[in-house]
Design a protein around this motif. Sequence first.
Motif, PDB file in Angstrom:
ATOM      1  N   PHE A  53      10.874   4.310  14.710  1.00  0.00           N
ATOM      2  CA  PHE A  53      11.017   4.825  16.065  1.00  0.00           C
ATOM      3  C   PHE A  53      10.526   3.771  17.050  1.00  0.00           C
ATOM      4  N   GLU A  54      10.745   4.048  18.345  1.00  0.00           N
ATOM      5  CA  GLU A  54      10.272   3.106  19.377  1.00  0.00           C
ATOM      6  C   GLU A  54       8.771   2.873  19.266  1.00  0.00           C
ATOM      7  N   GLY A  55       8.026   3.950  19.050  1.00  0.00           N
ATOM      8  CA  GLY A  55       6.575   3.855  19.085  1.00  0.00           C
ATOM      9  C   GLY A  55       5.909   3.750  17.737  1.00  0.00           C
ATOM     10  N   GLY A  56       6.686   3.590  16.670  1.00  0.00           N
ATOM     11  CA  GLY A  56       6.077   3.484  15.359  1.00  0.00           C
ATOM     12  C   GLY A  56       7.041   3.831  14.251  1.00  0.00           C
ATOM     13  N   THR A  57       6.493   4.125  13.074  1.00  0.00           N
ATOM     14  CA  THR A  57       7.285   4.464  11.900  1.00  0.00           C
ATOM     15  C   THR A  57       6.702   5.714  11.262  1.00  0.00           C
ATOM     16  N   VAL A  58       7.595   6.616  10.836  1.00  0.00           N
ATOM     17  CA  VAL A  58       7.165   7.812  10.107  1.00  0.00           C
ATOM     18  C   VAL A  58       7.472   7.606   8.629  1.00  0.00           C
ATOM     19  N   TYR A  59       6.470   7.862   7.788  1.00  0.00           N
ATOM     20  CA  TYR A  59       6.608   7.711   6.341  1.00  0.00           C
ATOM     21  C   TYR A  59       6.558   9.081   5.669  1.00  0.00           C
ATOM     22  N   ARG A  60       7.410   9.241   4.653  1.00  0.00           N
ATOM     23  CA  ARG A  60       7.287  10.381   3.738  1.00  0.00           C
ATOM     24  C   ARG A  60       6.542   9.853   2.522  1.00  0.00           C
ATOM     25  N   VAL A  61       5.266  10.225   2.436  1.00  0.00           N
ATOM     26  CA  VAL A  61       4.361   9.654   1.444  1.00  0.00           C
ATOM     27  C   VAL A  61       4.278  10.571   0.228  1.00  0.00           C
ATOM     28  N   PRO A  62       4.557  10.051  -0.972  1.00  0.00           N
ATOM     29  CA  PRO A  62       4.490  10.882  -2.184  1.00  0.00           C
ATOM     30  C   PRO A  62       3.074  11.363  -2.450  1.00  0.00           C
ATOM     31  N   ARG A  63       2.962  12.630  -2.815  1.00  0.00           N
ATOM     32  CA  ARG A  63       1.670  13.158  -3.252  1.00  0.00           C
ATOM     33  C   ARG A  63       1.406  12.750  -4.696  1.00  0.00           C
ATOM     34  N   GLU A  64       0.204  13.039  -5.161  1.00  0.00           N
ATOM     35  CA  GLU A  64      -0.179  12.628  -6.516  1.00  0.00           C
ATOM     36  C   GLU A  64       0.680  13.312  -7.572  1.00  0.00           C
ATOM     37  N   THR A  65       0.991  14.603  -7.365  1.00  0.00           N
ATOM     38  CA  THR A  65       1.753  15.343  -8.370  1.00  0.00           C
ATOM     39  C   THR A  65       3.208  15.485  -7.952  1.00  0.00           C
ATOM     40  N   GLU A  66       3.472  16.321  -6.948  1.00  0.00           N
ATOM     41  CA  GLU A  66       4.836  16.493  -6.464  1.00  0.00           C
ATOM     42  C   GLU A  66       4.814  16.772  -4.967  1.00  0.00           C
ATOM     43  N   GLY A  67       5.941  16.556  -4.322  1.00  0.00           N
ATOM     44  CA  GLY A  67       6.021  16.765  -2.884  1.00  0.00           C
ATOM     45  C   GLY A  67       5.650  15.515  -2.092  1.00  0.00           C
ATOM     46  N   TYR A  68       5.736  15.646  -0.773  1.00  0.00           N
ATOM     47  CA  TYR A  68       5.492  14.513   0.121  1.00  0.00           C
ATOM     48  C   TYR A  68       4.729  14.986   1.352  1.00  0.00           C
ATOM     49  N   ASP A  69       4.065  14.058   2.016  1.00  0.00           N
ATOM     50  CA  ASP A  69       3.423  14.294   3.306  1.00  0.00           C
ATOM     51  C   ASP A  69       4.028  13.324   4.318  1.00  0.00           C
ATOM     52  N   SER A  70       4.148  13.772   5.557  1.00  0.00           N
ATOM     53  CA  SER A  70       4.648  12.911   6.633  1.00  0.00           C
ATOM     54  C   SER A  70       3.467  12.296   7.369  1.00  0.00           C
ATOM     55  N   VAL A  71       3.485  10.981   7.523  1.00  0.00           N
ATOM     56  CA  VAL A  71       2.417  10.258   8.210  1.00  0.00           C
ATOM     57  C   VAL A  71       3.058   9.245   9.152  1.00  0.00           C
ATOM     58  N   SER A  72       2.590   9.192  10.390  1.00  0.00           N
ATOM     59  CA  SER A  72       3.122   8.217  11.343  1.00  0.00           C
ATOM     60  C   SER A  72       2.182   7.029  11.476  1.00  0.00           C
ATOM     61  N   VAL A  73       2.768   5.876  11.753  1.00  0.00           N
ATOM     62  CA  VAL A  73       2.027   4.625  11.927  1.00  0.00           C
ATOM     63  C   VAL A  73       2.508   3.999  13.234  1.00  0.00           C
ATOM     64  N   SER A  74       1.591   3.622  14.119  1.00  0.00           N
ATOM     65  CA  SER A  74       1.960   3.043  15.408  1.00  0.00           C
ATOM     66  C   SER A  74       2.725   1.737  15.207  1.00  0.00           C
ATOM     67  N   SER A  75       3.450   1.331  16.247  1.00  0.00           N
ATOM     68  CA  SER A  75       4.264   0.115  16.146  1.00  0.00           C
ATOM     69  C   SER A  75       3.424  -1.098  15.779  1.00  0.00           C
ATOM     70  N   GLU A  76       2.246  -1.217  16.383  1.00  0.00           N
ATOM     71  CA  GLU A  76       1.402  -2.391  16.123  1.00  0.00           C
ATOM     72  C   GLU A  76       0.965  -2.437  14.659  1.00  0.00           C
ATOM     73  N   ILE A  77       0.538  -1.290  14.134  1.00  0.00           N
ATOM     74  CA  ILE A  77       0.119  -1.253  12.732  1.00  0.00           C
ATOM     75  C   ILE A  77       1.332  -1.357  11.813  1.00  0.00           C
ATOM     76  N   ALA A  78       2.461  -0.734  12.225  1.00  0.00           N
ATOM     77  CA  ALA A  78       3.678  -0.804  11.402  1.00  0.00           C
ATOM     78  C   ALA A  78       4.177  -2.240  11.277  1.00  0.00           C
ATOM     79  N   ASP A  79       4.122  -3.001  12.373  1.00  0.00           N
ATOM     80  CA  ASP A  79       4.529  -4.413  12.316  1.00  0.00           C
ATOM     81  C   ASP A  79       3.606  -5.207  11.395  1.00  0.00           C
ATOM     82  N   TYR A  80       2.312  -4.928  11.482  1.00  0.00           N
ATOM     83  CA  TYR A  80       1.343  -5.596  10.615  1.00  0.00           C
ATOM     84  C   TYR A  80       1.596  -5.223   9.149  1.00  0.00           C
ATOM     85  N   HIS A  81       1.823  -3.957   8.918  1.00  0.00           N
ATOM     86  CA  HIS A  81       2.110  -3.457   7.574  1.00  0.00           C
ATOM     87  C   HIS A  81       3.340  -4.147   6.991  1.00  0.00           C
TER      88      HIS A  81
END
Length: 435
Positions: free
Chosen positions: A263-291
């Motif tokens: 997105f303009e202001g960052g990136t949204v990740y669907r992060v796998p859980r340890e067993t099953e399913g996912y969590d949504s986590v956003s990362v700002s543009s500055e951290i996303a670029d660094y990542h």
Amino acid sequence: MAEVNRGRGVQVGDQNTQTNVFMPSQSQPLNLGALNWHVAATKVRELSRDNAVVALAAVPLADAVGILAIVLGEAEGVAVSLLAHMNPARCRELVTALKRQRPWLEQLPAAAAEIAGLERKALGSLGERTGQVEHIGPSTEGTHGYRQPHRNGQILWSPRRGALEVQAPHLYDGTSGVLRFPLGSPEPAPRSAQGTEGTFQRFEGGAAVYRTEMYGVRAIFGFIGAYYRESGGPAGPLGYPAGAAERIGPSRHGKRAGWSKRFEGGTVYRVPRETEGYDSVSVSSEIADYHHAQGGVAGRLGFPTREAVRVTSSFGTEAVGQTFEGATVFVSRHGTFMVRDAVGTLNVRLGLPSSEENDGRQDFEGGAIFSSADGEFSVRKGILEPARRLGFPTTAEQRLGENADDFAQFFEKGVITVRDGVVRSWVSALEEPWP
């Protein structure tokens, strides 16, 4: 040799021999009524759409029904296209007879009329037609409808909303239900914090399509779409969608593959859980670029594991910190740097990082952390200079007396003591801890 063509055939003469070769007139429609239905169905599929429509109109209703029933079973798209372009009254007669075979055909006469009407109005924005009217569905919500593709988009018809223009030619798949059917026409969307303006269009199941001059047409759906709406949509910190969803991973830290969307202001990740399913986590543009510069989820950082938080160091410096699988990233006036989790447990009193880890050393506001075969030890800023000639630390600080600021620390080539604020260093070969 003489050749005569009088419209009904070719007459060829050679001395005493004459042959008459009769050819069908190209201006007369094919008489489907003279053929059995299966042969006629094959002929219909070989004709152009308009010629096939004319040929079917010339035969009795029963024959037309029988021929189209075969075409419908063998080439559904051809049958739908022919019915959609017939005289409306004839189309209704045929659909009434054929709807037992395909119940959704009952909607075709109304759909074809509405699609044709909207096409005349929207031709300027949609561009020329690139295909015929086709049946689509069912969507995941059970909706059947029709689609007319165009160069710059498409017209979609559903019983719930009728014919609607969709300016997203490459995003729609009514069968799989990724976007499903539209619930309204495009409308203005809020101006983003980044200053971008655009439009959006709602679809079944909470999906939406956003269109901006800078980022083009972008679809939002599923769990990332729900997270985006809860975050405020274009008016929230993420702004407008700027890229397509991408499959990413697995990470080097053990998490399986996930998803990301920029997105303009960052990136949204669907992060796998340890067993099953996912969590949504956003990362700002500055951290996303660094990542991204660190190799993304396949690099040292891996997936983000929680949302970013605002922190204030023991030196009063404000920062944003976000935890990943392999490290925590801090953004402050000192810059953007990662701190490994093992190192991070030592740096509470040292404040925020002011450099990357390099050759076993990472600098902080209040000192540095050194990593070697002996372990990981912090060194206060006040003794960094005299410690330069002593090598890496080999122990943590060892308290001298009751005063917490009086201590000794051993290094590879000596020891440093601090008593009453006085720093002293000795170069020695001591190998035992300070008594």
